[in-house]
Design an enzyme around this catalytic site. Structure first.
Site, mmCIF file in Angstrom:
data_model
loop_
_atom_site.group_PDB
_atom_site.id
_atom_site.type_symbol
_atom_site.label_atom_id
_atom_site.label_comp_id
_atom_site.label_asym_id
_atom_site.label_seq_id
_atom_site.Cartn_x
_atom_site.Cartn_y
_atom_site.Cartn_z
ATOM 1 N N PHE A 188 30.669 32.429 -2.981
ATOM 2 C CA PHE A 188 31.922 33.051 -3.385
ATOM 3 C C PHE A 188 32.178 32.673 -4.839
ATOM 4 O O PHE A 188 31.503 31.796 -5.388
ATOM 5 C CB PHE A 188 33.070 32.526 -2.502
ATOM 6 C CG PHE A 188 33.699 33.574 -1.622
ATOM 7 C CD1 PHE A 188 32.937 34.364 -0.794
ATOM 8 C CD2 PHE A 188 35.079 33.763 -1.613
ATOM 9 C CE1 PHE A 188 33.525 35.315 0.029
ATOM 10 C CE2 PHE A 188 35.679 34.708 -0.802
ATOM 11 C CZ PHE A 188 34.901 35.493 0.027
ATOM 12 N N GLN A 239 47.914 35.979 -8.184
ATOM 13 C CA GLN A 239 46.513 36.358 -8.318
ATOM 14 C C GLN A 239 46.334 37.863 -8.131
ATOM 15 O O GLN A 239 46.840 38.431 -7.161
ATOM 16 C CB GLN A 239 45.678 35.634 -7.265
ATOM 17 C CG GLN A 239 44.215 36.045 -7.287
ATOM 18 C CD GLN A 239 43.356 35.066 -6.510
ATOM 19 O OE1 GLN A 239 43.269 35.137 -5.290
ATOM 20 N NE2 GLN A 239 42.756 34.122 -7.205
ATOM 21 N N HIS A 285 43.536 40.369 -7.290
ATOM 22 C CA HIS A 285 42.170 40.372 -6.768
ATOM 23 C C HIS A 285 41.383 41.448 -7.491
ATOM 24 O O HIS A 285 41.865 42.571 -7.624
ATOM 25 C CB HIS A 285 42.188 40.646 -5.264
ATOM 26 C CG HIS A 285 40.885 40.312 -4.593
ATOM 27 N ND1 HIS A 285 39.749 41.047 -4.789
ATOM 28 C CD2 HIS A 285 40.551 39.305 -3.746
ATOM 29 C CE1 HIS A 285 38.762 40.509 -4.073
ATOM 30 N NE2 HIS A 285 39.220 39.453 -3.438
ATOM 31 N N LEU A 328 42.095 45.677 0.320
ATOM 32 C CA LEU A 328 41.192 44.639 -0.187
ATOM 33 C C LEU A 328 39.728 44.921 0.155
ATOM 34 O O LEU A 328 39.402 45.332 1.252
ATOM 35 C CB LEU A 328 41.600 43.287 0.422
ATOM 36 C CG LEU A 328 40.682 42.098 0.136
ATOM 37 C CD1 LEU A 328 40.746 41.714 -1.329
ATOM 38 C CD2 LEU A 328 41.058 40.916 1.000
ATOM 39 N N GLU A 374 35.582 39.517 -1.818
ATOM 40 C CA GLU A 374 34.722 38.925 -2.835
ATOM 41 C C GLU A 374 33.335 38.653 -2.248
ATOM 42 O O GLU A 374 32.346 38.557 -2.967
ATOM 43 C CB GLU A 374 35.370 37.601 -3.263
ATOM 44 C CG GLU A 374 34.721 36.893 -4.408
ATOM 45 C CD GLU A 374 35.636 35.774 -4.922
ATOM 46 O OE1 GLU A 374 36.776 36.081 -5.303
ATOM 47 O OE2 GLU A 374 35.203 34.618 -4.913
ATOM 48 N N ARG A 433 38.519 34.521 -9.997
ATOM 49 C CA ARG A 433 39.099 35.853 -9.810
ATOM 50 C C ARG A 433 39.920 36.293 -11.013
ATOM 51 O O ARG A 433 39.925 37.473 -11.382
ATOM 52 C CB ARG A 433 39.987 35.860 -8.577
ATOM 53 C CG ARG A 433 39.185 35.919 -7.313
ATOM 54 C CD ARG A 433 40.084 35.922 -6.097
ATOM 55 N NE ARG A 433 39.249 36.011 -4.907
ATOM 56 C CZ ARG A 433 39.702 35.863 -3.667
ATOM 57 N NH1 ARG A 433 40.972 35.616 -3.455
ATOM 58 N NH2 ARG A 433 38.880 35.967 -2.649
ATOM 59 N N HIS A 445 47.369 40.150 -5.077
ATOM 60 C CA HIS A 445 46.724 39.657 -3.864
ATOM 61 C C HIS A 445 47.353 38.383 -3.299
ATOM 62 O O HIS A 445 47.497 38.245 -2.093
ATOM 63 C CB HIS A 445 45.257 39.393 -4.183
ATOM 64 C CG HIS A 445 44.435 38.949 -3.016
ATOM 65 N ND1 HIS A 445 44.338 39.689 -1.859
ATOM 66 C CD2 HIS A 445 43.664 37.853 -2.816
ATOM 67 C CE1 HIS A 445 43.540 39.064 -1.010
ATOM 68 N NE2 HIS A 445 43.135 37.939 -1.556
ATOM 69 N N ARG A 471 43.809 30.720 -7.470
ATOM 70 C CA ARG A 471 43.160 30.274 -6.239
ATOM 71 C C ARG A 471 41.721 30.751 -6.187
ATOM 72 O O ARG A 471 41.418 31.871 -6.597
ATOM 73 C CB ARG A 471 43.917 30.823 -5.029
ATOM 74 C CG ARG A 471 43.227 30.564 -3.715
ATOM 75 C CD ARG A 471 44.065 30.985 -2.538
ATOM 76 N NE ARG A 471 44.189 32.419 -2.367
ATOM 77 C CZ ARG A 471 43.232 33.216 -1.862
ATOM 78 N NH1 ARG A 471 42.063 32.711 -1.517
ATOM 79 N NH2 ARG A 471 43.451 34.499 -1.715
#
Lengths: 590, 115, 236
Positions: free
Chosen positions: A121, A243, A245, A255, A258, A289, A356, A401
């Site tokens: 990730f 955040q 995304h 969504l 990732e 991100r 996000h 995050r």
């Protein structure tokens, strides 16, 4: 309101997502009289939408993996305003929490040796950023949140947790000493309003992505806990940190995990160029991100966006082959077909950075106890109030995050809050009962709506709020826009205060719920806006044209938003982990 | 576990097996009769009655009747529990069905072994 | 392009003695929006319209409803899949008591889910790490664990309509098999013995409405067949 019913519990948990149900499970096992109060049936909570996985150093993909590496990534990913004692706790306790989930039955995908499958990730490294890309995100295909949430609900059933499903928490009840002693809640099905009395009130209400017009968040993510907290005078930490995304489906906002990039997918611009190679030469598409989202916006602004309006980029997955897609990313294939009319095995998915996750929230310690500040800026505990999950700001995520860290946050700190509350209750907790007038003041808001006669409608005001936030507080921010945004929000607040609830019926009145939610969106939006304007630097997800650099001299701090004065103060970041050396702020590159 | 005292065997699994086994017996019996009729286009009473004088045919027929009785009871019991919700009416209907099936069964045995 | 005709099931227990169908006209501007978006537009016309919704992407299972006679999730059902002759009829999931408009009381549905003990049971002490499971063993859970409890299947099942208190229904049985099929679960015998009565599993008559409507493409009928096989193997 003296004829109002009172329900009494040792602990009331508001919110039935991952964090709430993990806390509830701990308390149910301890035999404390606990209830989970959720505005939706628990498995409809937004945790269900988490896809890619739960990041944790369980040393499955790499037997030498180390939770300290994970902690380093987390602190770096958070651009150094993550509290290092909290990050240490999360990363070191994580494996225990993940193994517990597995023992509870979570159907993780597996490696050939039978251990839990882990995928790479964004922002993951080995050996403190020196050892290349790590694969640390434990996954159940691309439905990890669904699997996790259902597993937690199932185990709560097993342990006979009391659920108040489809109940809506309206406001916190504080006693004369300012301790939180429960809440006012409404049974949505009947419309009955009750006083829920409790020695521990846990806000596990999740995020509030619905303050933005374009978000990956569920329609229920309206920041109810943040709104309740702010109205009760509790300050909020790091609310400017939102955040975006990188990969929300263009147009729909849905969504795309990732994990797609973790499995080998990558982003391309209209020339077919893998542009992340320019912005993050090492990590490329698996940079943080915030970095990827900004790079995408740069591409679009510089005219290399795709589509007729050049307003999105493409996520290329077809080279992975149908088999990998079917096995590792089946949910994404479904979602792309439904919402982008694209089969990712053949064509790339149109994507755009989409709101996000809320890094900010109620400041807490690692036990979930809510923290406020006195006039001198000294921390103190808010008696009776706890928070965990996205509504809380422990803070493990700092200014940005890392993917897969939210699910870990939920279970680690949900569990920690549960354990702490159990021991606190065992030691004995005794707060003054709320007086009639304490309860009256918590009823003010719902009474206001119920008595409203004429005024603007809720959906229209909500739309305006979302557009203000989208325009002035998006991926890139600047003074002039934000000042305007703050002003517009102040005007909007007046209008919301005079808005009209037309339908006053009792049974399953969703219009009333949406009205009450609008108040919370308003609170969150204003806290976000004012905090964003105040933080005069660029850090993590908070990126300003007018202050493009990180300012560690003035802003290596949490922001604290105080609702009564609408003032922004600062709070020290913790740099004192217990078992490892602290990570000093460094220039953040991927 | 849902308990029910009026079902055939009080076990869904046994009922299910019995229904399938009885269906098989009835199918074989039916096929046998059809083939027999096709092979005897000019069938007269003497031949037909001769067939039923054979012990194996009597046993085969009895097996088919018993299968039919069991099959019918399981099936009709299911239908009554699906569609007839008032207990008094359902139980009465079930008694009526049991009685009818019993009468048909005894009658069948009488036909096979009677004079 | 003429406006879309929407016929909506309405019932408010406080004011209506009986449910009725209300007609709406909605200008979708020819766009192929999802049924949930259509409902949002209706709710702006008439704020009293009640329905459940949450994730709006087909993973939370809130907005199961009956659209032109077929159960499905409003949020992932485009109008083009259901509209016939420029008309769509929206009703609550059949077979469950209606609370208000499209909101049904799902208590019976959840009760059947709880009845099958929908949690992993393992009587051996847990290891310090995870319990190992081969990819092949894990593959057996695919097509089972993805259930979102939307109730589209059970409320399209005639056997569940007639005996919602006794027949577990396709959703519950799919989850029952999810645990029976899990190599980590050790309660197989207990689970099976709880299912061998004439109602719990055996009321399934293989109608397969459940398979036809499942918005996640799952196959409860196959799972029920597997449970029957296991019951048979266990009892013979």
């Amino acid at each position: 309101m003296s004829n109002m019913r009172t329900l009494t519990f040792d602990a009331i948990i508001i919110g039935g997502g991952g964090a709430g149900m993990r806390a509830a499970l701990e308390l149910a096992k301890s035999g404390k009289k606990t209830a989970v109060l959720s505005k939706v049936f628990p498995t409809r909570s937004h945790t269900v939408s988490a896809q890619g996985g739960i990041t944790c150093a369980i040393a499955s993909a790499d037997p030498n993996d180390d939770w300290r590496w994970h902690m380093y990534d987390t602190v770096k990913g958070g651009d150094y305003i993550a509290d290092q004692d909290a990050a240490e706790y999360m990363c070191s306790e994580g494996p225990k929490a993940v193994f517990e989930l597995e023992h509870m039955g979570l159907p993780f995908s597996r490696f050939d040796n039978g251990r839990i499958y882990q995928r790479p990730f964004g922002g993951q490294s080995k050996n403190f950023g020196e050892g290349g890309q790590a694969a640390r995100t434990c996954a159940a295909a691309d439905r990890t949140g669904h699997a996790l949430l259902h597993t937690l609900y199932q185990n709560n059933l097993k342990n006979n947790t009391t659920f108040l499903n489809e109940w809506y928490a309206v406001d916190l009840v504080k006693n004369a000493n300012g301790d939180v002693v429960g809440c006012i809640a409404m049974d949505i099905e009947t419309g009955e309003v009750v006083h829920v009395k409790s020695k521990a009130t846990v806000l596990a209400t999740g995020g509030s992505g619905r303050i933005y017009a374009s978000t990956t968040n569920a329609l229920i993510n309206t920041g109810d806990g943040i709104g309740m907290g702010l109205r009760a005078g509790v300050p909020m930490q790091d609310m400017e940190m939102w955040q975006f995304h990188p990969t929300g489906i263009y147009g729909a906002g849905v969504l795309v995990t990732e994990g797609c990039r973790g499995e080998g997918g990558y982003l391309i611009n209209k020339d077919g160029e893998r542009f992340m190679e320019r912005y993050a030469p090492n990590a490329k598409d698996l940079a943080g991100r915030d970095v990827v989202a900004r790079s995408m916006v740069m591409e679009i602004l510089e005219g290399r966006g795709c589509g007729e309006n050049g307003d999105h980029v493409l996520l290329k997955l077809d080279h992975l082959g149908e088999e990998v897609l079917g096995k590792r990313l089946p949910g994404i294939v479904e979602l792309s077909k439904t919402f982008a009319h694209v089969d990712p095995a053949r064509e790339p998915i149109p994507v755009v950075p989409t709101c996000h996750y809320m890094m900010g929230g109620i400041a807490t310690n690692i036990h979930g106890q809510a923290i406020a500040q006195d006039a001198e800026g000294k921390d103190h505990i808010v008696n009776g109030l706890y928070a965990c999950g996205e509504a809380a700001c422990v803070s493990v995520h700092g200014a940005n995050r890392l993917g897969g860290n939210s699910l870990l946050d939920l279970v680690v700190f949900g569990r920690a809050a549960g354990m702490f509350i159990e021991s606190a209750l065992n030691e004995g907790v005794d707060y003054l009962d709320a007086s009639e007038s304490d309860i009256e003041s918590a009823m003010k808001r719902i009474n206001r709506w119920n008595e409203s006669e004429g005024g603007e409608s809720v959906p229209e005001l909500k739309r305006e709020l979302q557009n203000i936030m989208q325009t002035a507080f998006g991926v890139f921010r600047e003074e002039k826009n934000m000042v305007e945004g703050v002003q517009k929000l102040a005007e909007l607040r007046e209008r919301v205060a005079n808005a009209h609830l037309e339908d006053k019926s009792a049974a399953f009145n969703t219009a009333r719920i949406e009205a009450l939610e609008l108040d919370n969106l308003m609170e969150v939006a204003e806290a976000t806006a004012i905090a964003a304007l105040e933080r005069k630097e660029s850090r993590g997800a908070h990126s300003r044209y007018d202050y493009p650099d990180r300012d560690d001299v003035n802003w290596l701090k949490h922001s604290m938003y105080f609702p009564s004065e609408k003032r922004v103060g600062q709070r020290d970041v913790n740099f004192a982990p217990k078992t490892v050396d602290k990570f000093e702020p460094k220039v953040r590159t991927y | 576990m849902v308990t029910n005292i009026t079902s055939f065997s009080r076990s869904g699994l046994s009922d299910w097996i019995i229904q399938r086994a009885s269906a098989l017996v009835m199918a074989v019996y039916t096929v046998f009769l059809v083939v027999y009729l096709l092979l005897h286009p000019q069938l007269d009473y003497a031949t037909w009655s001769g067939l039923f004088q054979q012990t194996w045919m009597r046993i085969f027929s009895l097996l088919a009747f018993v299968s039919l009785a069991a099959h019918a009871w399981i099936g009709l019991w299911t239908v009554t529990t699906d569609y007839i919700k008032p207990t008094a009416i359902r139980v009465s209907a079930q008694f009526a069905i049991i009685f009818a099936i019993f009468v048909f069964l005894v009658w069948g045995i009488q036909v096979l072994w009677g004079a | 392009m003429s406006k879309l005709q929407v016929s909506l099931y309405r019932y408010n227990p406080e004011t209506d003695s009986a449910p009725y169908m209300q007609e709406f006209e909605v200008d979708t501007q020819g766009r192929d929006i999802m049924v949930l978006n259509l409902l949002e537009m209706l709710k702006e016309q008439d704020a009293t319209v009640a329905y459940r919704r949450s994730c709006r992407e087909g993973v939370c299972g809130s907005d199961g409803m009956n659209m032109n006679g077929r159960n499905g999730l409003a949020c992932i059902t485009p109008l083009s899949h259901v509209v016939k002759n420029n008309k769509v009829v929206l009703r609550p999931l059949p077979g469950l008591p209606v609370i208000r408009d499209l909101v049904v009381d799902m208590a019976l549905f959840y009760k059947q889910y709880e009845r099958i003990q929908p949690y992993l049971q393992n009587d051996t002490p847990a290891p310090a790490i995870e319990r190992l499971q081969s990819p092949e063993e894990r593959d057996k859970l695919d097509g089972l664990y993805e259930c979102i409890l939307c109730a589209c299947c059970s409320t399209s099942c005639p056997s569940f309509w007639w005996n919602p208190d006794k027949f577990v229904g396709p959703a519950g049985l799919l989850q029952s098999y999810r645990f029976l099929a899990d190599s980590r679960d050790t309660a197989t015998r207990e689970r099976l013995s709880d299912l061998e009565d004439p109602f719990s599993v055996f009321r399934c008559r293989g109608i397969m409405n459940c398979v036809a409507v499942c918005p996640k493409g799952l196959n409860p009928t196959r799972a029920i067949g597997k449970i029957r096989e296991m019951l048979l193997a266990n009892a013979t």
